[in-house]
Write a protein that holds these residues in place. Structure first.
Motif, PDB file in Angstrom:
ATOM      1  N   ASN A 184      -7.359  -7.518   7.146  1.00 18.07           N
ATOM      2  CA  ASN A 184      -7.216  -6.200   6.536  1.00 18.07           C
ATOM      3  C   ASN A 184      -5.906  -5.513   6.900  1.00 18.07           C
ATOM      4  O   ASN A 184      -5.801  -4.293   6.803  1.00 18.07           O
ATOM      5  CB  ASN A 184      -8.395  -5.316   6.923  1.00 18.07           C
TER       6      ASN A 184
ATOM      7  N   LYS B  54      -1.421 -11.279  -6.180  1.00 14.65           N
ATOM      8  CA  LYS B  54      -2.682 -11.315  -5.438  1.00 14.65           C
ATOM      9  C   LYS B  54      -2.551 -10.592  -4.100  1.00 14.65           C
ATOM     10  O   LYS B  54      -3.451  -9.859  -3.696  1.00 14.65           O
ATOM     11  CB  LYS B  54      -3.123 -12.761  -5.210  1.00 14.65           C
TER      12      LYS B  54
ATOM     13  N   HIS C 295      -2.358  -6.914  -4.653  1.00 11.81           N
ATOM     14  CA  HIS C 295      -3.708  -6.457  -4.993  1.00 11.81           C
ATOM     15  C   HIS C 295      -4.565  -6.316  -3.734  1.00 11.81           C
ATOM     16  O   HIS C 295      -5.318  -5.340  -3.593  1.00 11.81           O
ATOM     17  CB  HIS C 295      -4.358  -7.420  -5.989  1.00 11.81           C
ATOM     18  N   GLU C 296      -4.448  -7.275  -2.820  1.00  9.71           N
ATOM     19  CA  GLU C 296      -5.196  -7.195  -1.556  1.00  9.71           C
ATOM     20  C   GLU C 296      -4.772  -5.966  -0.760  1.00  9.71           C
ATOM     21  O   GLU C 296      -5.611  -5.282  -0.174  1.00  9.71           O
ATOM     22  CB  GLU C 296      -5.002  -8.467  -0.723  1.00  9.71           C
TER      23      GLU C 296
ATOM     24  N   LYS D 191      -6.405  -3.006  -2.265  1.00 12.45           N
ATOM     25  CA  LYS D 191      -7.834  -2.889  -1.959  1.00 12.45           C
ATOM     26  C   LYS D 191      -8.027  -2.146  -0.637  1.00 12.45           C
ATOM     27  O   LYS D 191      -8.989  -1.410  -0.470  1.00 12.45           O
ATOM     28  CB  LYS D 191      -8.487  -4.273  -1.879  1.00 12.45           C
TER      29      LYS D 191
ATOM     30  N   PRO E  18      -5.595   2.021  -1.877  1.00  9.56           N
ATOM     31  CA  PRO E  18      -5.286   2.109  -3.310  1.00  9.56           C
ATOM     32  C   PRO E  18      -4.067   2.964  -3.647  1.00  9.56           C
ATOM     33  O   PRO E  18      -3.546   2.866  -4.753  1.00  9.56           O
ATOM     34  CB  PRO E  18      -6.553   2.732  -3.908  1.00  9.56           C
TER      35      PRO E  18
END
Length: 75
Positions: free
Chosen positions: A24, A47, A50-51, A54, A57
């Motif tokens: 994370n 990708k 995008h992670e 997440k 945002p």
């Protein structure tokens, strides 16, 4: 540091290892995306951005980087 020394593959590998330990970590995802983009691996870069998004945002750098790739890919 590795990336700045031209050791891009080693830098990418290091971030992959770091993400196994800290999945994370927003900065790891973003920086990995930047390196993948520089290597022409646009899908993989998207990708990672995008992670990062997440996790946060509203992370402006990841939004901008992803938007640039998507905009340039569609042209």
């Amino acid at each position: 540091l590795l990336y700045n020394q031209g050791k891009v593959k080693e830098a990418i590998d290091t971030y992959h290892t770091g993400l196994k330990l800290m999945p994370n970590n927003l900065d790891f995802h973003y920086n990995l995306g930047v390196m993948l983009k520089a290597q022409g691996q646009k899908d993989e870069a998207i990708k990672e951005f995008h992670e990062a998004l997440k996790i946060d945002p509203n992370y402006a750098k990841a939004i901008k980087a992803r938007t640039i790739i998507l905009t340039n890919t569609r042209c």
